[in-house]
Design an enzyme around this catalytic site. Structure first.
Site, PDB file in Angstrom:
ATOM      1  N   CYS A   1      24.596  24.893  15.545  1.00 51.98           N
ATOM      2  CA  CYS A   1      25.045  25.372  16.858  1.00 51.98           C
ATOM      3  C   CYS A   1      25.817  24.276  17.584  1.00 51.98           C
ATOM      4  O   CYS A   1      26.706  24.574  18.369  1.00 51.98           O
ATOM      5  CB  CYS A   1      23.849  25.814  17.673  1.00 51.98           C
ATOM      6  SG  CYS A   1      22.588  24.536  17.789  1.00 51.98           S
TER       7      CYS A   1
ATOM      8  N   GLU B   1      18.274  29.594  23.051  1.00 53.75           N
ATOM      9  CA  GLU B   1      19.234  28.623  22.513  1.00 53.75           C
ATOM     10  C   GLU B   1      20.206  29.419  21.648  1.00 53.75           C
ATOM     11  O   GLU B   1      19.846  29.859  20.548  1.00 53.75           O
ATOM     12  CB  GLU B   1      18.499  27.571  21.658  1.00 53.75           C
ATOM     13  CG  GLU B   1      17.540  26.701  22.432  1.00 53.75           C
ATOM     14  CD  GLU B   1      18.236  25.669  23.305  1.00 53.75           C
ATOM     15  OE1 GLU B   1      19.445  25.435  23.119  1.00 53.75           O
ATOM     16  OE2 GLU B   1      17.566  25.112  24.191  1.00 53.75           O
TER      17      GLU B   1
HETATM   18  P1  NAD Z   1      20.476  36.235  14.788  1.00 55.59           P
HETATM   19  O1  NAD Z   1      20.495  36.387  16.259  1.00 55.59           O
HETATM   20  O2  NAD Z   1      21.105  37.304  13.971  1.00 55.59           O
HETATM   21  O3  NAD Z   1      18.952  36.162  14.265  1.00 55.59           O
HETATM   22  C1  NAD Z   1      18.059  35.193  14.754  1.00 55.59           C
HETATM   23  C2  NAD Z   1      16.637  35.718  14.638  1.00 55.59           C
HETATM   24  O4  NAD Z   1      16.467  36.837  15.510  1.00 55.59           O
HETATM   25  C3  NAD Z   1      16.245  36.187  13.242  1.00 55.59           C
HETATM   26  O5  NAD Z   1      14.933  35.748  12.977  1.00 55.59           O
HETATM   27  C4  NAD Z   1      16.295  37.700  13.377  1.00 55.59           C
HETATM   28  O6  NAD Z   1      15.444  38.390  12.475  1.00 55.59           O
HETATM   29  C5  NAD Z   1      15.824  37.898  14.796  1.00 55.59           C
HETATM   30  N1  NAD Z   1      16.204  39.173  15.422  1.00 55.59           N
HETATM   31  C6  NAD Z   1      17.252  39.991  15.099  1.00 55.59           C
HETATM   32  N2  NAD Z   1      17.279  41.059  15.940  1.00 55.59           N
HETATM   33  C7  NAD Z   1      16.254  40.894  16.802  1.00 55.59           C
HETATM   34  C8  NAD Z   1      15.779  41.641  17.926  1.00 55.59           C
HETATM   35  N3  NAD Z   1      16.371  42.770  18.325  1.00 55.59           N
HETATM   36  N4  NAD Z   1      14.720  41.167  18.604  1.00 55.59           N
HETATM   37  C9  NAD Z   1      14.116  40.010  18.228  1.00 55.59           C
HETATM   38  N5  NAD Z   1      14.516  39.266  17.182  1.00 55.59           N
HETATM   39  C10 NAD Z   1      15.572  39.702  16.474  1.00 55.59           C
HETATM   40  O7  NAD Z   1      21.080  34.806  14.480  1.00 55.59           O
HETATM   41  P2  NAD Z   1      21.425  34.161  13.051  1.00 55.59           P
HETATM   42  O8  NAD Z   1      22.647  34.814  12.507  1.00 55.59           O
HETATM   43  O9  NAD Z   1      20.191  34.136  12.236  1.00 55.59           O
HETATM   44  O10 NAD Z   1      21.748  32.636  13.455  1.00 55.59           O
HETATM   45  C11 NAD Z   1      23.017  32.135  13.772  1.00 55.59           C
HETATM   46  C12 NAD Z   1      23.152  31.937  15.270  1.00 55.59           C
HETATM   47  O11 NAD Z   1      22.144  31.068  15.758  1.00 55.59           O
HETATM   48  C13 NAD Z   1      24.467  31.266  15.641  1.00 55.59           C
HETATM   49  O12 NAD Z   1      25.069  31.943  16.716  1.00 55.59           O
HETATM   50  C14 NAD Z   1      24.063  29.872  16.086  1.00 55.59           C
HETATM   51  O13 NAD Z   1      24.932  29.268  16.991  1.00 55.59           O
HETATM   52  C15 NAD Z   1      22.719  30.135  16.669  1.00 55.59           C
HETATM   53  N6  NAD Z   1      21.945  28.881  16.721  1.00 55.59           N
HETATM   54  C16 NAD Z   1      21.730  28.299  17.937  1.00 55.59           C
HETATM   55  C17 NAD Z   1      21.028  27.100  18.023  1.00 55.59           C
HETATM   56  C18 NAD Z   1      20.791  26.423  19.369  1.00 55.59           C
HETATM   57  O14 NAD Z   1      19.914  25.557  19.448  1.00 55.59           O
HETATM   58  N7  NAD Z   1      21.521  26.744  20.431  1.00 55.59           N
HETATM   59  C19 NAD Z   1      20.532  26.504  16.862  1.00 55.59           C
HETATM   60  C20 NAD Z   1      20.777  27.119  15.655  1.00 55.59           C
HETATM   61  C21 NAD Z   1      21.478  28.325  15.593  1.00 55.59           C
END
Ligand code: NAD
Length: 514
Positions: free
Chosen positions: A278, A244
């Site tokens: 999102c 997502e």
């Molecule tokens: P992010 O991708 O930076 O981080 C998300 C998670 O992934 C964190 O827990 C982080 O520690 C982890 N992570 C980072 N690098 C990783 C790796 N290499 N392998 C595995 N895990 C890793 O996202 P963010 O900045 O925390 O969140 C914002 C984003 O989330 C926005 O783009 C937003 O649109 C999206 N979002 C989507 C939804 C949806 O349902 N589609 C809902 C909420 C947020």
């Protein structure tokens, strides 16, 4: 030290993460920085506990989940307080996350037995009439759940319930930016004495990557950049992942819409959670005859928004702070880029009077698709509004995006709404409402294009996605041998081929092989 500096600072050392409230900079809690070794240990413990959890069956598992819901309700003020303290949101935006938890737990536990029931399937073809077919859903043993910072409770709870009710064990890793709420909620799971099939690992991207190495299926919510890395690694490991990701949701307002309602929906849909959702309304296309009226109403409503982190339980403001300085800088960049290319800011447009972590709710007009605010995810309290000539231009622009998460369409003409919604390239369309499709648990919430892979919720799919399908094929009558078993006997094989042809062909010429 300002909240901004505190937030942008890495962990104080490699063993402890100090979490500060973005709104006022106060220290609100700490968690250990865990890494790959901790992930491996947790995975081993979870795998050991999972078979007994699966053996409990959906009814007993649901009972544990509903006791967890009781615990959440008994601890509501503390948990919503943690959401607010580590995000700097308004109380009203923080409290919504508890409503999501209640809905999701009740829906999936209320339907678990039905969703997970064995499926008896009719056989296909005359020779298979002697076989009984059953499809059984068996959980992946260990599901990895990796979540972002914008919904510290709502994010993980949306997915953990389906996985647990399916019978999987779950290794969860909340965002390093907002780890306090989920750690407390997982403590609650242990406090109620539920089986040890849920763990919370607090760490950064390195811990997230380690989770992907350990589990049998990954449920990820977050950025496109990280989602792509996870999909690549899941591909190498040949494990499924459900993603997502980001959005750039379009709202289309047609000339016959209820403009008062559409304006209210745009403001709520664009500003809810400070725009850090999102499925926020990120861009609006309005047919020319109603554009000015719509903009005037939106501006009036945005001016009335009260911003600030209100006292717990007071419901005194609509929106709060930006959760991270990095996200606030993206919002600033998008507004500056739009202004430099000719857009006008009608309200807001800068950091708020409440402090460095607040960005004022902002309305932009005279925008176009050369601007970052119309093409990249802003994830902040901005509403860029564009005038369009007709519905076809609105559709073309709405679909001119790398994203396709959700969308909305506003018109009083139901037939037109039905026709146009099927032409929008997004995982969901809300008609005469914003965002609301995402809260409908019986239908899928999934992103098209770069907004994701697979879908969450969607009735039974919200549980079955955490399962492997197992087909059980049983002989009703077991003879000593089957006609196609060895040895091959020419006359028998020729006879069988004739029978197959006779039964499979659609005309007499071919049935009789002439
Ligand atoms: P992010 O991708 O930076 O981080 C998300 C998670 O992934 C964190 O827990 C982080 O520690 C982890 N992570 C980072 N690098 C990783 C790796 N290499 N392998 C595995 N895990 C890793 O996202 P963010 O900045 O925390 O969140 C914002 C984003 O989330 C926005 O783009 C937003 O649109 C999206 N979002 C989507 C939804 C949806 O349902 N589609 C809902 C909420 C947020």
């Amino acid at each position: 030290m300002s909240a901004t500096t505190e937030q942008s600072r890495p962990a104080d050392d490699r063993t402890e993460r100090r979490v500060h409230c973005p709104a006022d900079g106060r220290h609100v809690g700490s968690v250990p920085v865990q890494g790959p070794a901790d992930v491996t240990t947790a995975a081993r413990t979870l795998r050991a506990a999972q078979p007994a959890w699966e053996a409990l069956g959906p009814r007993e598992r649901s009972r544990h989940l509903r006791r967890w819901l009781d615990w959440l309700l008994d601890n509501e003020a503390r948990i919503v307080g943690l959401v607010q303290a580590e995000t700097g949101k308004s109380w009203s935006d923080s409290a919504v996350e508890m409503q999501v938890a209640i809905d999701v737990i009740n829906y999936f536990t209320g339907n678990a037995e039905r969703f997970l029931a064995d499926r008896k399937v009719a056989s296909a073809g005359l020779p298979n009439k002697v076989r009984k077919l059953t499809v059984v859903a068996r959980p992946y043993q260990l599901v990895g759940l990796i979540t972002p910072w914008n919904g510290p409770l709502g994010g993980p709870i949306m997915d953990v319930v389906g996985a647990l009710v399916a019978g999987a064990a779950v290794l969860s890793k909340p965002s390093e930016v907002t780890p306090l709420t989920w750690s407390a909620v997982v403590d609650g799971w242990n406090e109620i004495g539920a089986p040890p099939v849920l763990a919370c690992l607090t760490g950064d991207g390195e811990a997230g990557a380690a989770v992907v190495e350990e589990v049998d299926m990954v449920m990820f919510t977050g950025s496109v950049r990280t989602g792509r890395k996870i999909a690549a690694r899941a591909g190498e490991r040949l494990i499924p992942c459900s993603l997502e990701l980001g959005g750039k949701d379009a709202m289309i307002v047609l000339a016959d819409a209820d403009i008062e309602r559409a304006a209210g929906g745009a403001v709520w849909g664009g500003m809810m959670n400070g725009g850090q959702a999102c499925i926020s309304v990120e861009r609006v296309y309005v047919e020319a005859p109603v554009h000015d009226e719509f903009v005037a109403k939106v501006v009036e409503k945005v001016r009335a928004i009260r911003q600030g982190m209100d006292e717990p339980g007071t419901y005194a403001t609509e929106i709060g702070a930006m959760v991270t300085p990095a996200q606030l800088e993206i919002v600033e960049r998008h507004v500056a880029d739009a202004e430099a290319k000719g857009a006008r800011v009608l309200v807001g447009g800068k950091r708020g009077a409440q402090g460095d972590a607040f960005f004022e709710p902002t309305v932009l007009v005279d925008v176009d698709h050369s601007m970052a605010c119309m093409r990249e995810e802003t994830f902040g309290p901005t509403l860029p509004i564009m005038k369009v000539g007709d519905e076809y231009e609105a559709l073309r622009l709405a679909n001119d995006s790398d994203f396709g998460l959700s969308s909305s369409l506003w018109t009083r003409d139901r037939r037109k709404a039905d026709r146009l919604s099927r032409l929008i390239e997004a995982g969901s369309v809300s008609i005469n409402n914003a965002i609301i499709a995402v809260f409908q648990l019986p239908v899928p919430m999934g992103g098209w294009k770069q907004s994701g892979l697979g879908a969450r919720f969607g009735g039974a799919n919200g549980v079955l996605k955490y399962c492997r399908q197992q087909s059980i094929v049983s002989e009703r009558i077991a003879l000593k041998a089957e006609p196609n078993w060895y040895p091959v006997v020419r006359s028998r094989s020729e006879f069988m081929a004739k029978v197959v042809r006779f039964l499979g062909a659609h005309d007499w010429k071919r049935r009789l092989g002439r």
